[in-house]
Structure formats: C-alpha cells, structure tokens
Enzyme design. Structure first.
Site, PDB file in Angstrom:
ATOM      1  N   GLU A   1      80.567  50.666  48.286  1.00  0.00           N
ATOM      2  CA  GLU A   1      79.166  50.852  49.000  1.00  0.00           C
ATOM      3  C   GLU A   1      79.610  51.427  50.250  1.00  0.00           C
ATOM      4  OE1 GLU A   1      75.620  48.097  50.044  1.00  0.00           O
ATOM      5  OE2 GLU A   1      77.164  47.210  48.879  1.00  0.00           O
TER       6      GLU A   1
ATOM      7  N   LYS B   1      83.399  43.146  55.081  1.00  0.00           N
ATOM      8  CA  LYS B   1      82.861  44.192  55.931  1.00  0.00           C
ATOM      9  C   LYS B   1      82.090  43.556  57.029  1.00  0.00           C
ATOM     10  CE  LYS B   1      82.133  46.969  52.238  1.00  0.00           C
ATOM     11  NZ  LYS B   1      81.334  47.691  51.349  1.00  0.00           N
TER      12      LYS B   1
ATOM     13  N   ARG C   1      90.966  38.651  43.701  1.00  0.00           N
ATOM     14  CA  ARG C   1      91.000  39.583  44.888  1.00  0.00           C
ATOM     15  C   ARG C   1      92.323  39.300  45.876  1.00  0.00           C
ATOM     16  NH1 ARG C   1      85.750  40.073  46.809  1.00  0.00           N
ATOM     17  NH2 ARG C   1      86.644  40.672  48.994  1.00  0.00           N
TER      18      ARG C   1
HETATM   19  P1  ATP Z   1      83.215  43.312  51.375  1.00  0.00           P
HETATM   20  O1  ATP Z   1      83.419  41.928  51.027  1.00  0.00           O
HETATM   21  O2  ATP Z   1      84.343  43.619  52.236  1.00  0.00           O
HETATM   22  O3  ATP Z   1      81.972  43.947  51.834  1.00  0.00           O
HETATM   23  P2  ATP Z   1      82.836  44.546  48.982  1.00  0.00           P
HETATM   24  O4  ATP Z   1      83.351  44.131  47.836  1.00  0.00           O
HETATM   25  O5  ATP Z   1      81.277  44.064  49.241  1.00  0.00           O
HETATM   26  O6  ATP Z   1      83.688  44.100  50.093  1.00  0.00           O
HETATM   27  P3  ATP Z   1      82.080  47.230  48.000  1.00  0.00           P
HETATM   28  O7  ATP Z   1      82.424  48.592  49.008  1.00  0.00           O
HETATM   29  O8  ATP Z   1      81.344  46.821  47.170  1.00  0.00           O
HETATM   30  O9  ATP Z   1      82.803  45.961  49.107  1.00  0.00           O
HETATM   31  O10 ATP Z   1      83.893  47.192  47.142  1.00  0.00           O
HETATM   32  C1  ATP Z   1      84.404  48.077  46.421  1.00  0.00           C
HETATM   33  C2  ATP Z   1      85.279  47.651  45.479  1.00  0.00           C
HETATM   34  O11 ATP Z   1      86.304  47.020  46.052  1.00  0.00           O
HETATM   35  C3  ATP Z   1      84.671  46.570  44.659  1.00  0.00           C
HETATM   36  O12 ATP Z   1      85.307  46.815  43.167  1.00  0.00           O
HETATM   37  C4  ATP Z   1      85.430  45.260  45.282  1.00  0.00           C
HETATM   38  O13 ATP Z   1      85.479  44.293  44.191  1.00  0.00           O
HETATM   39  C5  ATP Z   1      86.700  45.687  45.570  1.00  0.00           C
HETATM   40  N1  ATP Z   1      87.284  44.886  46.553  1.00  0.00           N
HETATM   41  C6  ATP Z   1      86.535  44.524  47.835  1.00  0.00           C
HETATM   42  N2  ATP Z   1      87.194  43.623  48.437  1.00  0.00           N
HETATM   43  C7  ATP Z   1      88.567  43.359  47.760  1.00  0.00           C
HETATM   44  C8  ATP Z   1      89.709  42.794  47.784  1.00  0.00           C
HETATM   45  N3  ATP Z   1      89.810  41.708  48.814  1.00  0.00           N
HETATM   46  N4  ATP Z   1      90.637  42.448  46.631  1.00  0.00           N
HETATM   47  C9  ATP Z   1      90.458  43.242  45.719  1.00  0.00           C
HETATM   48  N5  ATP Z   1      89.333  44.109  45.567  1.00  0.00           N
HETATM   49  C10 ATP Z   1      88.617  44.142  46.382  1.00  0.00           C
HETATM   50 MG    MG Z   2      79.736  44.779  48.267  1.00  0.00          MG
END
Ligand code: ATP
Ligand code: MG
Length: 589
Positions: free
Chosen positions: A60, A301, A291
């Site tokens: 995102e 984020k 994760r």
């Molecule tokens: P945040 O919690 O930092 O906002 P998010 O998952 O909301 O992270 P996105 O931009 O939606 O952020 O994530 C893009 C991809 O990265 C998703 O497929 C998510 O599952 C993966 N991702 C995010 N954080 C991790 C992590 N700590 N380990 C593995 N994959 C991750």
């Molecule tokens: Mg997200």
C-alpha cells in the site's frame, strides 16, 4: 556488493514444497493468461496456456518500505525467480486520499535496489475498479450480496463475537432488484458517507467472524489519485485483494499470518465469481507465512511515521530507521539484506529474530571485500621526539604501505607516510596501565602498524594535568617489511594516521534505536524505550588513501568496524562516515 545471482541451493521451506507440489501435479496447467490483466475483455480467460507460477508483492503506497517488507519482497521475487515464474509489483491503492507519489517512487526504487525486477508486471489495484464494481453487481444479482443500511454501531453490535453468533440485518432479505437499485444509488453519489454498505451474504452465525457478511463496498466521497472523482464508493481490501490476484492470474498469493482467518472469504469470493463466469479457474491460492520481527526494531508504518513526524529521527532515511532507505543509508548492502531474509527462511510461525542477524550478514558480505583503512575516532596526538634525529629532518616523510585487504592482493596497496606527529586512538595510551594492557605506556614498546616500533617516554599535559599528547621515540631500522622488523619484540600494535596528511572527518556512531528488545509489545508506549545514545557524532581522522572518496563507499576501519560514506551528507572536502556495524557482535557489551 557482488552481482545478484541465484543463491546456490536455497534451503527448502513449506512455500517451496507447496509450489513444487503444485507444479508436479499440474495445478496451474491449463491456466490462461494474456494481455493486460485489467482488461475487461478477458477477465483472465486468454488464449495462452501458462503453467508458470506468479507471485506478487502488493504494498500500500502509504509509507516507506521496511525490513519486514524486504522479507515479503525477497520471498515473492525469489520464488518467482527460482521457479521460472514472474512476480508482480502491485500498488494496492484501493484506499483514496492516502496514496502519494513520493511513496510509489520510493517503493519502486527500493525493490530495484534490493536487486529485483518486475519487468512488465507493474500494476495498480485502482485500475480494476470497473471490474470490481461489475463483480459487485453480479453478486447482488445472484443473491450473494446486499445493501445494509444499519448504522455502524448496529452492525458492530449485530456481528456478535467469538462466543456469540451474529444477528441478521433487517435489510438482509431484500430482493436482488432492491439491492441493485440501492447499490447504484450508492455508486451515483445519492447517499452520504456511512449511510449504507454493500455486504456479502454468507453466514451471520459462522464461527469465523470474517464470514459474517463482510463489507464489500463503502461510500467515501473522496477523490482518488488515479481515478479522480469517478467513484464515491470504494472496495474494501478483503474484497479487492482476491480479485486483483485473480485478474493478474496470480498462482500463489503469499501473505502474512494475520490473514489466515480471511482465507475462507478469499476462497468464497473467488469461487462465487468463477461460478458466475467472471473469473477463470484455476484460481489463486492464499498461503500465509510468519512475519519477520526483529528484536530492538519496530516495523509498523504508523510507528515509523510517528518517529519521523515527532522528530525522534532525522527522517525516513535516518540511518537508525529499519526502513530500506534507512538501512541503505546506514550502509547495509542489498546482498546482506537478501542473505538475512534467506537465512531466516519462511515458516508458519511469527518469529522474533535477533537484530544481530542482519549485522552478521553484513559482515559476511563485507569482510571478504571491503578495503581496510586506518581511522582514529577519538584522537590523541602522538609526538615522536627523536624523529628529526632518526630521519635527518622533521620535514622528512617516511613512506609506508600495507595491503588494502589482507586476502585480496588484487585490491593493491594503501600508501601513507610517517611524520613527527601522528594521531592515535586515545585509548591506545595509558599513563598508568592496567594489568594486561600492552599498548602505549611509559617505558613500553609497540609497533605502529605498517610502520616502526616506538617506545613511549611519557606525556604532555595541560595546566590541569590532562594528557594532551603522548610522547615516544622511534626505534630505527624496525620498519615493517624490512629485515630489522623482527629484531625487537613487542606485544602491542596500534593504528595511526600521520598528522601531516590525516583527513578530518565527521563520523556518526550508531547504536540501536531502542533500548528494549520488544519496545512495542504489550501495548506499551515504544517511545519510552528510545535509546538516548543511538547517535554519537565524533570528529576523527582517516588515512589519506580515503581522499576524494565518493559517497556510499564502504571500508573496514581497522579495529573499529565497517563504515560507509554517507550518501546524503558526505562531500569529498567534508567527509562524513556512518558506522554500519562493529567487527563482531557487540551484543551484551
Ligand atoms: P505495516 O504493518 O508496516 O503497515 P503492512 O502489511 O500494512 O505493513 P503493506 O504495504 O500492506 O504494509 O504490505 C505489503 C506486503 O508486505 C504485505 O504482503 C505484507 O504482508 C508484507 N509485510 C509487511 N510487514 C511484513 C513483515 N514484518 N514480515 C513479512 N512480510 C511483511
Ligand atoms: Mg497494510
């Protein structure tokens, strides 16, 4: 720093086994893919057979990528590479208002920096809005979705909870015609934000709360960066994401464990849309993995934004940040990040990994290739009192040299020279030595590395009795590499830089940003656990071979660790170095 190539034989894990199994059993043979996936014309049913895997990384664009995202990027792109498939970069921009071009560009740059390429497979979820709406109408017509006019509070109350089934909405049994009319009113802007939502009609008594008639569309009178004012209803992530995967003919939709309970809805939606003839089989499969969590690091984020906005750090690329731009500026190589991600594998459990794993990967990458250099970070002047007598003149410069790398003769020699005054590390002199101290103290002899043996004779002090310079005499004919070098035995060797040619440099010494291994666990305020010593700036000296260094170059400063010229602030005439990491684990020190 080497060319990015497939790892020799990547360790197996459940994801690889799953893909191998799918390829063996031909789970994706007969799958069709052609043209651009967003094309309404083919909704996934093209003429070309393609039995290759497709994965995707779907960020995102509402923030900078962090080390957790690197895990997901390397897994998805790595699997596609290893199995001869493709990995899509898809911006999940279904949420209006939030997306910013700054983030989109930064995300692309970081995926490339990590060494990956999406080729032609760059997508935006918003390009599927027409299809998503079409799918919503089809679900309504088939009796699989309805418009609910309950208030948000009523909906929440009627959802039930883990121990209690939900209650059907009074709007649940409207006819398809009524629902369609309402949905079109929603689309046409006839209702205010929050007045009603479109919900899937599944089962309000399902033990899985995600199947209790989840919301598909909500009203949001907001401009979208890509579609402008065209829409005032926007799809929910849980509705949009499976459709994006299916339209792009993704085979393995790999996501983190928190989406496990969403999988039944993912499958429900795609099965129903396939039954309605809107999507072609075989459908993508969602697969969850644990994760990546690092001790002493926060990766949400929202929390990273708070660190930036409240100025606890200098920006998203502050070298203490776990963002990829921060890690890059700190000096981590893409190779070290990929190696760390590879080493931590993929499992069904959320793992906490020690942050030192990343440091170890960096050392493993740099040790064999980073040129060595002398740097003095806490300088003390050393005066060689018999210099003019030994070398004939105080103006004489005695050339010295040593390999740039102990095991890489092809990197050549570092050259520098001895003069009457040197900079040494303050801790390399002790007026009253402690037991076991073998460096400079009055009466002791040490070797100046790649130079001469000297004997300490005392110290110069200011009026308050503080040492302002160490004093020593040169022992003639003891130069390293000459026949006399071994004539005098010493127990200590110290680094040094000639004061006449030392390059003054700002050196930024970093420690962990947090003083607690899990600063944001258990609802605690992670800001309380910021490490006050996470940045210390010193004015030091580096050897002349570093003159004119470009930004983003790495060295091993002997005895100190690995350093990089700062990609933002470094100038040839005003050098700035970041400490990447020490020579060994400083854990527990
Ligand atoms: P945040 O919690 O930092 O906002 P998010 O998952 O909301 O992270 P996105 O931009 O939606 O952020 O994530 C893009 C991809 O990265 C998703 O497929 C998510 O599952 C993966 N991702 C995010 N954080 C991790 C992590 N700590 N380990 C593995 N994959 C991750
Ligand atoms: Mg997200």
């Amino acid at each position: 720093m080497s060319q990015h190539s497939p790892a020799a034989a990547p360790a197996t894990n459940f994801l690889r086994q799953r893909i191998e199994h799918d390829l063996e059993t031909g789970a994706f043979a007969g799958r069709h893919f052609a043209g651009s996936p967003g094309d309404a014309a083919h909704h996934g049913a093209g003429p070309l057979d393609e039995a290759r895997i497709r994965t995707r990384f779907p960020p995102e664009p509402n923030g900078y990528l962090h080390i957790g995202h690197a895990k997901s990027i390397c897994l998805n792109f790595g699997l596609a590479r290893d199995f001869g498939g493709a990995c899509h970069l898809r911006f999940d921009d279904t949420n209006p208002e939030k997306e910013e071009l700054e983030y989109v560009n930064a995300i692309k740059e970081m995926v490339q920096w990590l060494g990956w390429s999406w080729g032609d497979n760059l997508y935006e979820a918003s390009s599927y809005f027409d299809f998503m709406y079409e799918a919503a109408e089809a679900l309504v017509n088939a009796g699989h979705a309805y418009v609910d006019e309950q208030s948000a509070d009523e909906m929440r109350a009627n959802r039930g909870d883990f121990g209690r089934p939900g209650t059907n909405s009074p709007f649940r049994d409207r006819t398809a015609e009524e629902n369609l009319a309402r949905l079109r009113e929603m689309r046409d802007g006839r209702h205010a934000d929050g007045a009603m939502v479109l919900r899937a009609k599944i089962d309000m008594a399902s033990p899985n709360i995600n199947l209790r008639d989840p919301t598909l569309y909500r009203i949001k009178h907001a401009e979208h960066h890509a579609t402008g004012g065209k829409w005032c209803i926007y799809p929910m992530y849980t509705f949009a994401h499976p459709i994006e995967d299916a339209l792009e003919r993704i085979t393995h939709s790999i996501c983190t464990l928190e989406f496990e309970d969403q999988r039944p809805f993912y499958d429900w939606l795609l099965e129903h849309l396939a039954d309605l003839g809107l999507l072609a089989r075989p459908l993508p499969q969602q697969i969850e993995f644990g994760r990546l969590n690092l001790n002493y690091v926060v990766t949400s984020k929202r929390k990273l934004r708070q660190l930036v906005e409240d100025k606890h750090v200098s920006g998203w690329d502050d070298p203490r940040m776990p963002t990829l731009v921060g890690l890059r500026r700190r000096g981590f190589t893409p190779e070290s990040i990929r190696a760390m991600v590879e080493a931590t594998g993929a499992s069904k459990q959320n793992a906490w990994i020690d942050d030192t794993v990343l440091d170890q990967a960096l050392r493993a990458d740099l040790e064999p290739q980073a040129p060595r250099a002398f740097a003095v970070l806490q300088p003390l002047k050393l005066k060689l009192t018999n210099y003019a007598a030994v070398f004939g003149s105080a103006d004489h410069r005695e050339p010295c040299e040593t390999p740039a790398h102990p095991h890489k003769p092809e990197l050549g020699l570092r050259r520098f020279s001895l003069g009457p005054e040197l900079w040494i590390e303050a801790e390399d002199f002790m007026e009253a030595p402690v037991k076991g101290y073998f460096r400079l103290f009055p009466g002791n002899k040490v070797r100046l590395k790649a130079g001469y043996i000297i004997e300490c004779t005392g110290a110069e002090k200011d009026a308050d009795g503080n040492v302002i310079a160490a004093l020593a005499t040169v022992i003639p004919d003891t130069k390293s590499g000459t026949p006399g070098a071994d004539a005098v035995k010493v127990k200590g060797t110290i680094g040094w830089v000639g004061a006449h040619e030392a390059i003054a440099a700002e050196v930024r010494l970093y420690e962990r940003l947090f003083a607690e291994p899990q600063p944001d666990v258990g609802g605690r305020d992670f800001i309380e656990f910021l490490n006050p010593n996470s940045l210390r700036v010193v004015q030091g000296f580096v050897e002349p071979s570093l003159a004119g260094a470009a930004a983003d170059q790495r060295w091993q400063f002997e005895r100190h660790g690995y350093f990089v010229t700062d990609r933002v602030d470094h100038r040839a005439d005003r050098p700035v170095f970041n400490k990447i990491t020490g020579l060994k684990d400083s854990f527990g020190r």
